[in-house]
Design a protein around this motif. Structure first.
Motif, short mmCIF file in Angstrom:
data_model
loop_
_atom_site.label_atom_id
_atom_site.label_comp_id
_atom_site.label_asym_id
_atom_site.label_seq_id
_atom_site.Cartn_x
_atom_site.Cartn_y
_atom_site.Cartn_z
N LEU A 42 19.35 54.99 52.75
CA LEU A 42 19.78 55.37 51.29
C LEU A 42 19.24 56.73 50.67
O LEU A 42 19.90 57.54 50.38
N ILE A 43 17.86 56.54 51.12
CA ILE A 43 17.18 57.75 50.53
C ILE A 43 17.56 59.11 51.39
O ILE A 43 17.94 60.07 50.81
N ASP A 44 17.88 58.92 52.59
CA ASP A 44 18.29 60.10 53.57
C ASP A 44 19.51 60.38 52.94
O ASP A 44 19.97 61.60 53.17
N ALA A 45 20.36 59.45 52.65
CA ALA A 45 22.10 60.13 52.19
C ALA A 45 21.79 60.50 50.78
O ALA A 45 22.63 61.58 50.69
N VAL A 46 21.09 60.22 49.99
CA VAL A 46 20.81 60.71 48.63
C VAL A 46 20.09 62.05 48.70
O VAL A 46 20.53 63.01 48.16
N LYS A 47 19.23 62.25 49.63
CA LYS A 47 18.44 63.60 49.80
C LYS A 47 19.69 64.82 50.43
O LYS A 47 19.41 65.88 50.04
N ALA A 48 20.65 64.09 51.32
CA ALA A 48 21.50 65.15 52.04
C ALA A 48 22.48 65.63 50.74
O ALA A 48 22.52 66.68 51.06
N VAL A 49 23.01 64.77 49.80
CA VAL A 49 23.87 65.35 48.79
C VAL A 49 22.99 66.24 47.77
O VAL A 49 23.32 67.14 47.32
N GLY A 50 21.74 65.73 47.52
CA GLY A 50 20.72 66.25 46.57
C GLY A 50 20.30 67.58 46.97
O GLY A 50 20.41 68.38 45.86
N GLU A 51 20.09 67.67 48.06
CA GLU A 51 19.93 69.25 48.38
C GLU A 51 21.20 70.14 48.19
O GLU A 51 20.80 71.16 47.52
N GLN A 52 22.21 69.83 48.52
CA GLN A 52 23.51 70.53 48.05
C GLN A 52 23.49 70.87 46.54
O GLN A 52 23.85 72.03 46.16
N VAL A 70 16.98 59.16 41.02
CA VAL A 70 17.47 58.09 41.77
C VAL A 70 16.76 57.72 43.07
O VAL A 70 16.79 56.60 43.50
N LEU A 71 16.25 58.78 43.66
CA LEU A 71 15.24 58.46 45.17
C LEU A 71 14.12 57.54 44.45
O LEU A 71 13.80 56.50 44.93
N HIS A 72 13.42 57.75 43.29
CA HIS A 72 12.58 57.03 42.60
C HIS A 72 12.89 55.35 42.59
O HIS A 72 12.56 54.49 42.82
N ILE A 73 14.39 55.16 42.00
CA ILE A 73 14.91 53.90 41.87
C ILE A 73 15.11 53.16 43.26
O ILE A 73 14.72 52.09 43.32
N ILE A 74 15.59 53.93 44.04
CA ILE A 74 15.52 53.38 45.52
C ILE A 74 14.24 52.72 45.79
O ILE A 74 14.27 51.61 46.40
N ARG A 75 13.28 53.47 45.85
CA ARG A 75 11.91 53.09 46.34
C ARG A 75 11.50 51.84 45.51
O ARG A 75 10.85 51.03 45.93
N GLU A 76 11.71 51.88 44.27
CA GLU A 76 11.06 50.73 43.16
C GLU A 76 11.84 49.51 43.45
O GLU A 76 11.32 48.48 43.59
N GLU A 77 13.29 49.53 43.55
CA GLU A 77 14.03 48.43 43.75
C GLU A 77 13.60 47.83 45.32
O GLU A 77 13.60 46.64 45.40
N ASP A 78 13.38 48.78 46.41
CA ASP A 78 12.84 48.15 47.69
C ASP A 78 11.58 47.57 47.42
O ASP A 78 11.28 46.40 48.22
N ALA A 394 5.82 60.62 43.93
CA ALA A 394 5.44 61.77 44.59
C ALA A 394 5.87 62.16 45.94
O ALA A 394 5.87 63.55 45.96
N ASP A 395 6.54 61.19 46.53
CA ASP A 395 7.10 61.66 47.74
C ASP A 395 8.20 62.55 47.64
O ASP A 395 9.08 62.97 48.85
N ASP A 396 9.03 62.50 46.60
CA ASP A 396 10.30 62.95 46.32
C ASP A 396 10.24 64.44 45.38
O ASP A 396 11.19 64.99 45.12
N LEU A 397 9.21 64.78 45.17
CA LEU A 397 9.15 66.26 44.46
C LEU A 397 9.60 67.40 45.03
O LEU A 397 10.38 68.14 44.52
N VAL A 398 9.70 67.45 46.47
CA VAL A 398 10.30 68.27 47.32
C VAL A 398 11.42 67.56 47.82
O VAL A 398 11.23 66.80 48.83
N VAL A 399 12.88 67.84 47.68
CA VAL A 399 13.98 67.26 48.25
C VAL A 399 14.57 67.77 49.33
O VAL A 399 14.90 68.65 49.20
N GLN A 400 14.17 67.08 50.31
CA GLN A 400 14.38 67.65 51.84
C GLN A 400 14.25 66.55 52.82
O GLN A 400 13.50 65.68 52.56
#
Length: 407
Positions: A42-52, A70-78, A394-400
């Motif tokens: 899920l994180i990779d899918a969100v990042k792929a669209v988020g970069e664009q 949204v990336l933070h939400i995925i990590r917290e729910e997991d 902190a892992d999502d500050l740079v969306v890549q």
């Protein structure tokens, strides 16, 4: 593919944040999640669209904020599901021991629940989900311990159900985030009566829906006050705000931007909106705002910034991902017909002798801000980094994406 399915112009940070959250929710719902590393997929899918999305509008920091949220939400729910599963295993492990050990199992589960709750400050419902799912998670290991075949089937079914539950919980959390974005103006406006008092004079600059609703909410509570509106050249958004305030029955005075220092001595409080709030408490705001902040500091007038939580950015102004400004069309300052008269047609290149620079934003340092009012309450500038840290990982500050990191 999803990001470019429909071409439309979105005005305003709130509308941009809401539509980006809805787009990412659609991406998550359409994503096929594998049995292993569901959160990673899920994180990779969100990042792929988020970069664009971020690349398409780098000045609108609310886009990156929503992607990171949204990336933070995925990590917290997991984390919540993982913690619940660990707690269930601990509970089942001690169930075969002596009765006096049951208390240790309960305390272990309770500690796990508290740890998950402490790390899930953005999404309080995650704790509720954790507590509701604990009996189910705890029951699975007990029923699957009867035999090898049933254990393997139960584990496979558990992975499948956990995968579906992760997507479900993430989508529900994103829905709550969208709802928060929609009502952020109302939540901020509810605090107006605590800050605006009888017979005060309020100064603002340009036009902000958040400021409009905030001032009107104070009037609805029978506060009688007057508003000075600096017109916000060169777009003159203050003219629009002044008309709106008058239409809602507020005493309004329209002034030029250059008159702010002349009028500030009559003002009790400055209340303005923001384009973005940075991690250090600095504010990216419409051009001219820094002059208003300096005038307020010079005359010891409180400078209050209203901002929805979708405008809280975890980055600092010096970060390379932050594009602090954009240059708008010169036609807002000078008509193209007048500009053509300044062209030097005698030279071969025809380069103009006159250049027009029209920046859209100012940067207001945190030392000039007295108070932030968000949908989460009022906060000092020095506290903003703590508040922002609760909203992002902190892992999502740079969306890549990891796949493109080595390119």
């Amino acid at each position: 593919m999803v990001a470019h399915g429909r071409q439309c112009k979105i005005e305003g940070s709130q509308a941009t944040a809401r539509q980006n959250a809805e787009l990412l929710r659609s991406v998550i719902s359409q994503q096929r999640v594998p049995y292993t590393n569901q959160a990673g997929a899920l994180i990779d899918a969100v990042k792929a669209v988020g970069e664009q999305l971020i690349a398409a509008n780098p000045v609108e920091l609310a886009v990156g904020n929503i992607v990171r949220r949204v990336l933070h939400i995925i990590r917290e729910e997991d984390l919540s599901l993982t913690t619940a599963a660990i707690g269930g295993l601990n509970l089942s492990a001690v169930s075969d021991d002596e009765n006096d050990d049951d208390r240790d199992g309960d305390s272990t589960l309770s500690a796990a629940a508290v740890a998950a709750a402490a790390r899930s400050t953005l999404r309080p419902p995650s704790l509720q989900t954790l507590l509701e799912d604990t009996p189910v998670s705890a029951a699975v290991p007990q029923t699957s311990s009867s035999g090898g075949d049933s254990e393997g089937k139960s584990k496979s079914a558990d992975k499948s159900s956990r995968s579906r539950k992760l997507k479900h919980d993430v989508i529900e959390a994103v829905n709550e985030q969208i709802a928060d974005i929609v009502i952020c103006h109302e939540q901020i406006a509810e605090q107006a009566v605590e800050h605006i008092h009888q017979n005060e004079v309020i100064l603002t600059l340009g036009s902000s829906r958040t400021v409009l609703e905030f001032l009107f909410a104070a009037k609805e509570k029978k506060r009688s006050f007057r508003v000075f509106v600096a017109e916000g050249a060169p777009r003159y958004q203050g003219h629009l705000l002044a008309k709106e305030l008058v239409a809602r029955g507020l005493q309004t005075t329209l002034i030029t931007d250059s008159a702010v220092f002349a009028m500030i001595s009559r003002v009790n409080m400055v209340i303005v909106g923001a384009h973005a709030v940075m991690a250090n408490g600095g504010v990216i705001a419409p051009v001219g705002m820094n002059l208003v902040a300096l005038a307020a500091q010079k005359h010891a007038v409180p400078f209050v910034v209203l901002a929805g939580s979708h405008k809280l950015c975890p980055l600092y102004p010096h970060n390379p991902e932050v594009l602090l400004n954009e240059l708008r069309s010169p036609s807002e300052l000078l008509d193209f017909g007048e500009f053509s008269d300044c062209m030097d047609f005698g030279s071969g290149s025809g380069s103009p002798l006159l250049h027009v620079v029209n920046p859209a934003f100012d940067y207001v340092p945190p030392k000039l801000v007295s108070l932030f009012i968000t949908d989460a309450g009022g906060h000092n500038p020095s506290y903003m980094y703590r508040l922002i840290a609760d909203y992002y990982s902190a892992d999502d500050l740079v969306v890549q994406r990891r796949a493109t990191a080595g390119n």
